[in-house]
Design an enzyme around this catalytic site. Structure first.
Site, PDB file in Angstrom:
ATOM      1  N   GLY A  95       0.556  -1.137  -0.003  1.00 41.42           N
ATOM      2  CA  GLY A  95       0.097  -0.039   0.009  1.00 41.42           C
ATOM      3  C   GLY A  95       0.869   1.241  -0.143  1.00 41.42           C
ATOM      4  O   GLY A  95       0.305   2.191  -0.035  1.00 41.42           O
ATOM      5  N   GLY A  97       3.555   1.721  -2.105  1.00 41.79           N
ATOM      6  CA  GLY A  97       4.663   1.659  -3.219  1.00 41.79           C
ATOM      7  C   GLY A  97       5.748   1.120  -2.982  1.00 41.79           C
ATOM      8  O   GLY A  97       6.965   1.522  -3.717  1.00 41.79           O
ATOM      9  N   SER A  99       7.075  -1.796  -3.808  1.00 35.83           N
ATOM     10  CA  SER A  99       7.606  -2.475  -5.160  1.00 35.83           C
ATOM     11  C   SER A  99       7.956  -1.656  -6.037  1.00 35.83           C
ATOM     12  O   SER A  99       9.119  -1.644  -6.668  1.00 35.83           O
ATOM     13  CB  SER A  99       6.440  -3.609  -5.581  1.00 35.83           C
ATOM     14  OG  SER A  99       5.178  -2.947  -5.969  1.00 35.83           O
ATOM     15  N   ALA A 100       7.148  -0.601  -6.295  1.00 37.20           N
ATOM     16  CA  ALA A 100       7.583   0.201  -7.450  1.00 37.20           C
ATOM     17  C   ALA A 100       8.753   1.046  -7.206  1.00 37.20           C
ATOM     18  O   ALA A 100       9.620   1.493  -8.006  1.00 37.20           O
ATOM     19  CB  ALA A 100       6.360   1.328  -7.676  1.00 37.20           C
ATOM     20  N   ALA A 101       8.904   1.626  -5.714  1.00 33.96           N
ATOM     21  CA  ALA A 101       9.925   2.114  -5.534  1.00 33.96           C
ATOM     22  C   ALA A 101      11.302   1.287  -5.626  1.00 33.96           C
ATOM     23  O   ALA A 101      12.213   1.922  -5.866  1.00 33.96           O
ATOM     24  CB  ALA A 101       9.741   2.563  -3.863  1.00 33.96           C
ATOM     25  N   ASP A 142       1.875   3.754  -9.698  1.00 32.57           N
ATOM     26  CA  ASP A 142       3.021   3.422  -8.777  1.00 32.57           C
ATOM     27  C   ASP A 142       4.462   3.924  -9.254  1.00 32.57           C
ATOM     28  O   ASP A 142       5.155   4.636  -8.607  1.00 32.57           O
ATOM     29  CB  ASP A 142       2.868   2.250  -8.162  1.00 32.57           C
ATOM     30  CG  ASP A 142       1.677   1.938  -7.293  1.00 32.57           C
ATOM     31  OD1 ASP A 142       0.789   2.787  -7.410  1.00 32.57           O
ATOM     32  OD2 ASP A 142       1.480   0.713  -6.647  1.00 32.57           O
TER      33      ASP A 142
END
Ligand code: MEV
Length: 304
Positions: A95, A97, A99-101, A142
């Site tokens: 929730g 982000g 994974s995107a970071a 994201d």
């Protein structure tokens, strides 16, 4: 040795709806994942994940993480073995982000290690490739926040727009401690939308209307209105069944403690909620109320 970073994010309006082309608003937060990458001998890659985490998150996401690294390397045309170290002050959890970071951070660190020059737009595309391992068919919101930072107006398939608030505003993010599966949450919405098309069309229409109002309210700093719209957005997310009892519980705790508004954020079914808490004093009050119930509270700001 190459180094890169990616921001954590909070979706303020219209997660899930954004997958269907409805605009969404998200903000990067002042917490980052940092990646270090070094060429090495051996097969594809070695990963040392030193990020703090919600217990169980890293184990649960390990296979997706591995697939994501393979995808990023492929998209960037890297065949050599790389060793990766992940760290930073963004706690790995659902929730926010995470994974995107990590995808943006890894893409930047690879580019740095191999002396490749890429624009942020290109890094964003590599991060998007990596995100597919976690989400299936992500909207791209994201990785866009993770790469560019800022307050983002996002419509799938279009160029994102950076919004400028007069000044940053405090928020609290409460973690249910539940490691959630975004792919499953997104698929669930798709199935129910097909089954109850008329009902879902009405909800989606409301989400579409609401986000334009939210944009105006954020830009004109009408924070009470922003809070009301966050509450309304949470109701719509409940209607499409992506909230959870734990998220609803924390949302209520935050509202009772005086938050201007509160909602789940991100994929849902666990993970984080977000409360709008302008001013350090209110932020502290709401964070304490969440912590008193035994949950982790992240104090950060939007519009940075
Ligand atoms: C997840 O952070 C946001 C979702 O809207 C999925 C996506 O946009 O890809 C649930």
């Amino acid at each position: 040795m190459g180094k890169g970073y990616g921001y954590g994010k909070v979706i303020l309006f219209n997660e899930h709806f954004v997958v269907y082309g409805i605009p969404a608003i998200a903000s990067a937060i002042d917490k980052k994942t940092v990646a270090i990458v070094k060429k090495c001998d051996g097969e594809e890659f070695i990963i040392h994940d030193n990020r703090e985490e919600t217990p169980g998150y890293k184990k649960e996401k390990l296979e997706q993480q591995k697939e994501s690294i393979v995808r990023i390397k492929k998209a960037m045309g890297i065949d050599e073995c790389i060793e990766i170290w992940l760290s930073g002050d963004l706690r790995a959890a659902s929730g926010v982000g995470a994974s995107a970071a990590s995808c943006a951070a890894i893409a930047r660190a690879i580019a740095d290690e191999f002396g490749m020059k890429f624009s942020d737009e290109e890094i964003n595309e590599f991060a998007y490739e990596g995100e597919k391992a976690y989400h299936g068919n992500p909207s791209g919101i994201d990785n866009t926040c993770a790469t560019f930072g800022g307050l983002v107006w996002y419509e799938k398939g279009k160029k994102m727009e950076l919004l400028k608030m007069e000044k940053p505003v405090e928020i609290v993010m409460g973690d249910t401690g539940i490691v959630a599966n975004t792919k499953k949450a997104v698929e669930g919405v798709r199935e129910r939308r097909e089954k109850y098309r008329e009902k879902y069309d009405k909800i989606f229409e409301e989400a579409n209307k609401l986000v334009y109002e939210a944009r105006e309210a954020l830009l004109s700093m009408e924070l009470e209105r922003v809070g009301e719209l966050m509450n309304k957005n949470h109701e719509l997310l409940q209607e499409i069944e992506v909230s959870s009892p734990e998220l609803d519980f924390l949302v209520n705790i935050a509202r009772k403690a005086g938050a201007y508004g509160a909602k789940m954020t991100g994929g849902g079914l666990g993970g984080y909620m977000v409360a709008l808490t302008p001013g350090k004093e209110l932020q502290e009050k709401v964070a304490k109320a969440i912590e008193k119930e035994g949950y982790y509270a992240l104090r950060t700001r939007i519009g940075i």
